[in-house]
Motif scaffolding. Structure first.
Motif, PDB file in Angstrom:
ATOM      1  N   ILE A   1       1.087  -1.178  -0.217  1.00 39.93           N
ATOM      2  CA  ILE A   1      -0.083   0.240  -0.052  1.00 39.93           C
ATOM      3  C   ILE A   1       0.823   1.066   0.279  1.00 39.93           C
ATOM      4  O   ILE A   1       0.373   2.250   0.220  1.00 39.93           O
TER       5      ILE A   1
ATOM      6  N   PRO B   1       2.775   3.359  -2.028  1.00 40.24           N
ATOM      7  CA  PRO B   1       2.393   4.871  -2.468  1.00 40.24           C
ATOM      8  C   PRO B   1       1.113   4.773  -2.425  1.00 40.24           C
ATOM      9  O   PRO B   1       1.263   6.481  -2.667  1.00 40.24           O
ATOM     10  N   LEU B   2       0.421   4.023  -2.851  1.00 44.49           N
ATOM     11  CA  LEU B   2      -1.313   4.941  -1.721  1.00 44.49           C
ATOM     12  C   LEU B   2      -1.087   6.260  -0.734  1.00 44.49           C
ATOM     13  O   LEU B   2      -1.150   7.521  -0.149  1.00 44.49           O
ATOM     14  N   THR B   3       0.100   5.203   0.403  1.00 44.64           N
ATOM     15  CA  THR B   3       0.320   5.813   1.411  1.00 44.64           C
ATOM     16  C   THR B   3       1.315   7.169   1.324  1.00 44.64           C
ATOM     17  O   THR B   3       0.503   8.409   2.564  1.00 44.64           O
TER      18      THR B   3
ATOM     19  N   ARG C   1       1.233   9.249  -0.961  1.00 48.32           N
ATOM     20  CA  ARG C   1       0.291  10.047  -1.493  1.00 48.32           C
ATOM     21  C   ARG C   1      -0.739  10.398  -0.770  1.00 48.32           C
ATOM     22  O   ARG C   1      -0.455  11.677  -0.273  1.00 48.32           O
ATOM     23  N   VAL C   2      -1.179  10.254   0.057  1.00 51.95           N
ATOM     24  CA  VAL C   2      -1.459  10.073   1.793  1.00 51.95           C
ATOM     25  C   VAL C   2      -1.174  10.980   2.229  1.00 51.95           C
ATOM     26  O   VAL C   2      -1.601  12.119   3.083  1.00 51.95           O
TER      27      VAL C   2
ATOM     28  N   THR D   1       6.106   7.458   3.328  1.00 52.14           N
ATOM     29  CA  THR D   1       5.380   5.557   4.011  1.00 52.14           C
ATOM     30  C   THR D   1       6.565   5.462   5.303  1.00 52.14           C
ATOM     31  O   THR D   1       6.437   3.395   5.994  1.00 52.14           O
TER      32      THR D   1
ATOM     33  N   ALA E   1      -1.663   2.967   7.519  1.00 52.95           N
ATOM     34  CA  ALA E   1      -1.998   1.353   6.414  1.00 52.95           C
ATOM     35  C   ALA E   1      -2.863   0.343   7.564  1.00 52.95           C
ATOM     36  O   ALA E   1      -3.012  -0.498   7.089  1.00 52.95           O
TER      37      ALA E   1
ATOM     38  N   VAL F   1      -6.563   0.604   7.079  1.00 45.32           N
ATOM     39  CA  VAL F   1      -7.088   0.492   5.743  1.00 45.32           C
ATOM     40  C   VAL F   1      -7.122  -0.940   6.116  1.00 45.32           C
ATOM     41  O   VAL F   1      -8.459  -1.513   6.093  1.00 45.32           O
TER      42      VAL F   1
END
Lengths: 219, 370
Positions: free
Chosen positions: A77, A79-81, A83-84, A88, A97, A100
């Motif tokens: 996760i 890349p999403l982390t 962005r948000v 990381t 993480a 989610v």
């Protein structure tokens, strides 16, 4: 422990980080998981908001994400982390993480507990003119409250476990503390301290959960 | 009498994984305001589906359903909710919320109807006193007996002052004594509050005890209906007769007549059915007056149904053949529904007056005049 003074502040810092991760995950992931679980429960065939397609989609998503081992999930996760959360590494990134992952785990536990609610009681509420959302929040959840609390207690223990894994990817907390200061420095007593601390945390949570559940069940 | 609930050619087909299943078909039924209407049938006959059509918990797949003059057949779910608040419902398993107290359960429909807190309190207090549970307001359902739970169920169903109460097997989970208490309460609901009650049951005793009219449901169809008096007096369909027989014991159990006969080989068994207890007296007087005939009452019973006493008894007549035949003839003159069940040895050679062939087919109507 000869170097206790030097690691004392790290130890307390780690406890706070673990607590932060666990509590945030239980609140954010707990609420999101509750909603997702309600979705799974209410859209199933014969449910209050029965919808075959929505149910299938939710079910497939949960089935895909939930079984991923957390140590893989937390990196996958990434890349999403990024962005948000903008990073990381660190406790906040790990907490994202955790939230989610917990959402999907909790959704199943919520669903399992809600299906045990007597359908007759749901029907009675419908017969009294309650709409589906009303029934969910004023009948289904209160009726399942005892088992739900036990389910969340169970999740608490799993989340503590997951926070330790988050330590492996620089998430902070007692997990990282045990690895960095115990395992990697061959300092067994630090590892033992971390273990005992986690045991105490879990015991406290289990005791609180049991007490609350007993209250909800009035037994 | 105004009609409160009407079914016109209503039908319900469930789509299941193994294909469509017809639960109800061609239901035509009108239930009047203020009556207690019973629907009786065996399990699987479609009773529960039928009662759920009234508050739209199930929708018809054919025909129409009217409640209080409103066609609810195609009413959207949102509008249906306001119709449901006009219709109370009680259940076999009570379906109380275990997480709420008795007070909370009864207050729930009032909260849905957005009553003020003070009004809710006054209403719940009033209802608790009506069902005799004032002292149990703050108790949880788990601490109540079955009968008490159903009283709470009734109080909850009546909270919003509905004009209709649906009772789905409401006494089937209760013992006989508690059943009578709950039935008495339902009768009060009907008489004191003027609430129309639709009772779904598989027990004829419930029909006998409280219903004004009854409809018999068999395999999804209404096979017979009428006033409770009429149905008890003259049940036509085989299913109806079986239900009536559970109360009146008109029809003997298999082998019962043979056993009675075997115990009295010489006697002739004659059965008399009536809706007029005075007729039984006259029958006994007639055979008692015949000095040549001796008699013995071997089975029977009389039950109170609504306004009348309905019952039957069987006498074993013994004596010379001619005398027994004479006694039978006089019985037929006195009682409309007298019939010979079996002929004893002493009377074997005499022709019986208007003899009936019976006992061959289990469903043969006993006492039906041919």
């Amino acid at each position: 422990m000869s170097d206790w003074d030097s690691i004392k502040s790290v130890y307390f810092q780690s406890i706070l980080e673990t607590l932060f991760m666990v509590v945030t995950t239980l609140i954010v992931g707990g609420l999101a998981g509750l909603l997702l679980g309600l979705g799974l429960y209410s859209t199933r065939a014969g449910g209050l908001l029965a919808n075959k397609w929505v149910h299938t989609v939710l079910n497939v998503i949960v089935n895909i994400i939930r079984p991923i081992p957390f140590i893989i999930f937390v990196t996958a996760i990434g890349p999403l982390t990024l962005r948000v959360m903008g990073t990381t590494i660190g406790t906040s990134a790990a907490t994202f993480a955790l939230c989610v992952a917990a959402t999907f785990g909790i959704s199943r536990i919520v669903e399992q507990n809600l299906v045990t609610v007597d359908p007759g009681v749901v029907e009675a509420a419908r017969a009294m003119g309650a709409g589906p959302w009303r029934v969910l929040f004023t009948v289904v959840i209160p009726e399942a409250l005892g088992p739900l609390i036990l389910g969340y207690t169970f999740i608490f223990v799993s989340v503590v476990d997951m926070t330790a894994v988050a330590g492996a990817v620089a998430g902070g907390g007692l997990g990282q503390f045990a690895i960095s200061y115990g395992y990697q420095r061959f300092n067994w007593s630090v590892t033992a301290l971390a273990v005992v601390t986690i045991i105490v945390l879990v015991q406290l949570a289990q005791f609180t959960g049991n007490t609350l559940a007993r209250k909800a069940l009035r037994r | 009498m105004t009609t409160q609930i009407a079914f016109h050619n209503a039908g319900k087909v469930f789509q299941t994984s193994s294909g469509p299943v017809t639960a109800l078909e061609k239901i035509d039924l009108e239930i009047d305001k203020g009556e207690i209407f019973a629907v009786i049938g065996y399990s699987g006959a479609g009773k529960s589906t039928l009662v759920r059509l009234i508050n739209g918990l199930e929708r018809v797949t054919q025909g129409t359903v009217f409640v209080n003059g409103i066609d609810i057949t195609h009413l959207p779910e949102g509008k249906l909710r306001s119709v449901r608040r006009e219709i109370g419902m009680i259940f076999q398993q009570f379906n109380l919320m275990r997480s709420k107290t008795v007070y909370g359960n009864i207050a729930y429909p009032l909260k849905l109807a957005k009553w003020s807190k003070a009004d809710i309190q006054a209403r719940v207090t009033e209802l608790l006193s009506f069902v005799g549970l004032t002292s149990k307001a703050w108790v949880y359902p788990d601490q109540l007996s079955g009968g008490q739970k159903q009283r709470v169920g009734i109080a909850r169903a009546l909270a919003t002052r509905p004009s209709v109460l649906l009772a789905d097997e409401s006494t089937s989970a209760l013992d006989p004594e508690t059943t009578q208490d709950v039935l008495a309460l339902l009768r009060r609901v009907n008489e004191e509050l003027g609430v129309t009650i639709v009772v779904i049951t598989h027990e004829m005793e419930v029909v006998r005890a409280i219903a004004d009219r009854v409809a018999v449901l068999d395999s999804g169809q209404l096979i017979e209906g009428g006033s409770v008096d009429e149905i008890f007096e003259n049940p036509k369909a085989a299913t109806t007769r079986r239900f009536v027989n559970t109360i009146t014991h008109y029809d003997p159990e298999p082998g019962e007549i043979e056993r009675l006969q075997a115990a009295r080989p010489g006697a002739t068994l004659v059965s008399i059915r009536s809706v007029d207890p005075a007729e039984f007296g006259r029958c006994l007087a007639v055979i008692g007056a015949d000095s040549e005939v001796s008699f013995e009452i071997v089975r029977g019973g009389i039950v109170q149904v609504k306004t009348r006493s309905i019952g039957s008894f069987t006498v074993a007549l013994d004596g010379p053949a001619g005398a027994v035949a004479r006694a039978e003839t006089s019985l037929r003159e006195v009682a409309g529904l007298a019939e010979e069940l079996t002929r004893g040895e002493h009377a074997l050679d005499t022709p019986a007056p208007g003899r009936h062939e019976l006992g061959e087919e289990p469903d043969a109507p006993i006492g039906a005049e041919k």
